[in-house]
Design an enzyme around this catalytic site. Structure first.
Site, mmCIF file in Angstrom:
data_model
loop_
_atom_site.group_PDB
_atom_site.id
_atom_site.type_symbol
_atom_site.label_atom_id
_atom_site.label_comp_id
_atom_site.label_asym_id
_atom_site.label_seq_id
_atom_site.Cartn_x
_atom_site.Cartn_y
_atom_site.Cartn_z
ATOM 1 N N ASP A 578 37.223 61.630 8.326
ATOM 2 C CA ASP A 578 37.004 60.821 9.523
ATOM 3 C C ASP A 578 38.366 60.464 10.121
ATOM 4 O O ASP A 578 39.283 60.036 9.395
ATOM 5 C CB ASP A 578 36.233 59.547 9.175
ATOM 6 N N ASN A 586 40.591 56.501 21.709
ATOM 7 C CA ASN A 586 39.910 56.826 22.966
ATOM 8 C C ASN A 586 40.115 55.728 24.003
ATOM 9 O O ASN A 586 40.337 55.988 25.187
ATOM 10 C CB ASN A 586 38.425 57.030 22.717
ATOM 11 N N HIS A 591 39.399 59.721 26.895
ATOM 12 C CA HIS A 591 38.559 60.667 26.159
ATOM 13 C C HIS A 591 39.129 62.081 26.144
ATOM 14 O O HIS A 591 38.889 62.831 25.185
ATOM 15 C CB HIS A 591 37.145 60.680 26.750
ATOM 16 N N ASP A 595 39.625 64.191 22.882
ATOM 17 C CA ASP A 595 39.146 65.557 22.618
ATOM 18 C C ASP A 595 40.271 66.430 22.079
ATOM 19 O O ASP A 595 40.073 67.247 21.162
ATOM 20 C CB ASP A 595 38.580 66.168 23.895
ATOM 21 N N ARG A 611 38.960 80.638 3.215
ATOM 22 C CA ARG A 611 38.179 81.430 2.260
ATOM 23 C C ARG A 611 36.766 81.693 2.815
ATOM 24 O O ARG A 611 36.225 80.883 3.582
ATOM 25 C CB ARG A 611 38.054 80.710 0.916
ATOM 26 N N GLU A 622 33.883 61.728 15.460
ATOM 27 C CA GLU A 622 35.207 62.029 14.910
ATOM 28 C C GLU A 622 35.129 62.408 13.447
ATOM 29 O O GLU A 622 36.149 62.415 12.744
ATOM 30 C CB GLU A 622 36.134 60.813 15.086
#
Length: 716
Positions: A578, A586, A591, A595, A611, A622
């Site tokens: 997170d 933000n 925003h 992003d 892998r 997020e």
């Protein structure tokens, strides 16, 4: 000299004792003690004459009373029979001088059942008349005994009546339950009889035993007598959900000896073992009863349904057994009928659909499609031969995904393939190799079974059907083999007919070219459609902002990884990540910058998890998730810490964060095979560890442990 009678004081004392005698044994003991103490008797027995003479107790002078001790044959039966026919008025007395035994029975109106048998050398008929107080006490004792016996008889009758009523009620309830179950079976019979296919019939049978019949787990196995193996179809997991078991094949000889004997050496339809280990995938998961419903067609063993009580541990009752026997008979008949219907359906459909084909190639094309659809074969290819099997040329087949492909460009001498050579050398119509190495365009692509069916006409080989189970790995059961033979017979006839018409087809080359052109256009359109569908599928699996997998894709890949890990007992690790203080980021930077930050996080993750068994996904907002399959916990933690450091090294400014830059926190959890778990539990554990990482200051990784879980719960 012996006193003639009891004193008043003695009588009063004995009457007090009589009042305290609530039990028959107390009264009997007092009677024997009283008679012994007032007479010159050395041994005495108290007898009940009805319904048959039997001894209540006996006592010898100087010893304690013994209850119900004598052999019935030892009683003086002839004399006792006379006592039972005595008059209603006075005492009945008999003496046998040979053994000094005396019989004294109470007056019948006082106690018709009570009698004394004693040994004495001095007792006479007048002895009792000389002792009126003693006689009165004895009369009182006889009356009291008779009252107690009558009361016991009444209580026994009431109890018997109640027991009879309870039994009648229970029987009525069982009858009602049995009738209800028969109605359920009738409804199930109707449902199973209307199953659209054999596969659906197998699945519905397994599920019907769970609901509405109420048994915990069930699994259907079909017998293959040609290979002495049995093929599972559908089963039940430990949570009671239906599972697809078609990929497994089991050796008949690995069955329980009792089950094998019941299947092969008896005509029973049902057998149950109590208090035995219960298994899932060869692992013991509990204990309870394990039952087998045996499916038969006369003398032929069709298969069986296995049941147990793993989930609710409900004992199996006599009523359950009767219902299961009825179900076994019913389902056996439905299975036989459904197989016959499917064989007829296959015969009709193959003949009807193949007859509509215009050319020989169309026949082969329709046959491949029909074999995949009706026989549920993974990959099918049809080859033709014009020289009794010396050479072979391709028609239509299947690619690695099972899609129809044109193989008309293939033509060669008969390959040195073990399966084909065996069929030609031994003149076998149908040959199966299992296990077999599976090929595509000359390269090994897997293992499974490989089957070849010769197509014959006028005792000559005109072609081959080759099939395998590369895609789904389903076992080839006996019924499917029979359907393939039926299908091959129809196809052989149709190919022979079309080959006879080949000269006419050659005269109309222009029409053939148009048909081929349209076929190619259709194939091209199908390929474009398949590619378009593939692209659409990829779009539905990818997060539009970050380019990593989305939540839907994560769920699918976690399901796959979970199944693979459980089946092979390899590590499975889930990590939840997170972005720290992302809301304030933000709010402060907008925003669009938010992003960009998420894209940067996704890019760092993609650089460190490349892998084939690694999955990166955006979990939501997020939050990101990583699935690592086959990686040890220490290595996984190292890789996640590298990601945390790599993001910090990018130094994306975030003044509202304590570290001054954009950071991430992570929580990691590993699948523990020692504890029952679910996918949701594993993700939740990773989330709990993530919560702890946030609490500990963020920008770090926490690995799930019981301490972390307890701390998280404490702070909620």
């Amino acid at each position: 000299m012996e006193p003639l009678d009891l004193s008043v004081t003695q009588v009063n004392e004995i009457q007090k004792q009589l009042e305290q005698c609530q039990q028959s044994n107390e009264l009997i003991a007092l009677t024997l003690e009283l008679f012994l103490s007032t007479s010159q008797v050395t041994e005495i027995r108290l007898i009940d004459l009805h319904p048959e003479p039997y001894q209540l107790a006996e006592q010898i002078v100087g010893q304690t009373c013994v209850f119900n001790s004598a052999d019935a044959n030892a009683l003086p039966r002839q004399q006792l029979i006379a006592a039972t026919t005595r008059d209603q008025e006075g005492w009945h007395y008999q003496a046998t001088p040979a053994n000094n035994y005396h019989i004294l029975a109470w007056p019948k109106k006082i106690s018709p059942d009570l009698c004394l048998v004693f040994a004495s050398k001095h007792f006479t008929r007048t002895w009792l008349k000389q002792r009126p107080l003693l006689e009165g006490l004895l009369r009182q004792i006889g009356y009291q005994y008779q009252q107690q016996k009558t009361q016991r008889s009444l209580e026994q009758k009431v109890q018997a009546k109640q027991e009879f009523a309870n039994q009648a009620k229970a029987q009525k309830e069982q009858e009602a339950q049995f009738i209800e179950s028969l109605m359920l079976l009738q409804n199930i019979n109707l449902k199973l009889s209307n199953a659209p296919s054999l596969d659906q019939l197998h699945k519905q049978a397994v599920e019907s035993l769970r609901s509405p019949l109420g048994f915990d787990r069930s699994a259907l196995f079909l017998m293959n007598p040609l290979t002495s193996t049995f093929n599972p179809t559908y089963g039940t997991d430990e949570q009671g959900n239906t599972t697809d078991e078609h990929t497994h094949v089991y050796d008949m000889h690995k069955m329980s000896p009792i089950f094998m004997q019941t299947c092969l050496q008896t005509r029973e339809y049902f057998v149950v073992l109590e208090d035995v280990p219960l298994f899932t995938n060869s692992c013991i998961v509990g204990y309870g009863w394990n039952a087998m419903l045996i499916l038969r067609d006369g003398e032929t063993l069709l298969g069986w349904i296995a049941l147990d009580n793993l989930i609710n541990s409900k004992p199996i009752t006599r009523h359950d057994k009767e219902i299961l026997r009825s179900f076994s008979h019913m389902f056996s008949q439905i299975l036989v009928r459904k197989r016959a219907e499917e064989s007829l359906k296959m015969l009709y459909n193959s003949a009807e659909q193949l007859s509509h084909a215009d050319t020989l190639l169309d026949v082969c094309r329709a046959a491949v499609i029909l074999a995949k659809k009706e026989l549920m074969l993974d990959r099918v290819a049809i080859f033709l031969t014009d020289d009794n099997g010396q050479t072979m040329r391709g028609t239509y087949g299947s690619d690695l995904e099972g899609n129809l492909v044109d193989e008309t460009g293939y033509q060669n001498i008969l390959p040195n393939n073990r399966l084909i050579q065996h069929a030609i050398a031994h003149d076998d119509i149908f040959v199966i190799e299992e296990p077999a190495t599976l090929y595509h365009n000359g390269e090994v692509v897997g293992t499974g079974w490989n089957a070849l069916l010769q197509l014959r006409s006028d005792n000559k080989v005109i072609g081959f059907i080759i099939a395998d189970n590369l895609i789904h790995g389903h076992a080839l059961n006996l019924h499917t083999q029979q359907l393939i033979r039926i299908f091959g017979t129809n196809l052989s006839e149709m190919i022979a007919r079309k080959q006879a018409e080949e000269n006419l087809i050659k005269l109309n080359k222009d029409l053939e070219k148009k048909v081929q052109q349209r076929t190619q256009e259709l194939e091209f359109a199908n390929q474009n459609l398949a590619q378009t569908n593939l692209k659409l599928e990829q779009l539905t699996q990818t997060d539009a902002l970050t380019g990593v997998a989305n939540r839907r894709s994560l769920d699918q890949r976690l399901q796959f990884a979970w199944n693979h890990a459980c089946r092979n007992q390899i590590p499975l690790i889930v990590t939840m990540l997170d972005v720290d203080n992302f809301k304030t980021y933000n709010d402060n930077y907008g925003h669009l910058k938010g992003d960009d930050a998420l894209k940067a996080v996704a890019q760092v993750l993609a650089e460190h998890f490349r892998r084939a068994d690694d999955t990166i996904a955006r979990y939501g907002g997020e939050e990101f998730a990583i699935i690592m399959l086959g990686v040890e916990l220490e290595e996984a933690a190292t890789r996640v810490n590298q990601v945390i450091s790599a993001l910090a090294n990018k130094a994306i400014t975030h003044h509202a964060c304590a570290h001054g830059i954009v950071t991430i926190s992570a929580g990691m959890a590993q699948l523990d095979y020692a504890q029952p778990q679910s996918q949701a539990n594993l993700v939740n554990q990773a989330d709990v560890a993530l919560y702890q990482a946030k609490k500990n200051g963020k920008n770090q990784l926490i690995i799930y442990s019981l301490n972390a879980a307890a701390s998280a719960l404490k702070n909620e």
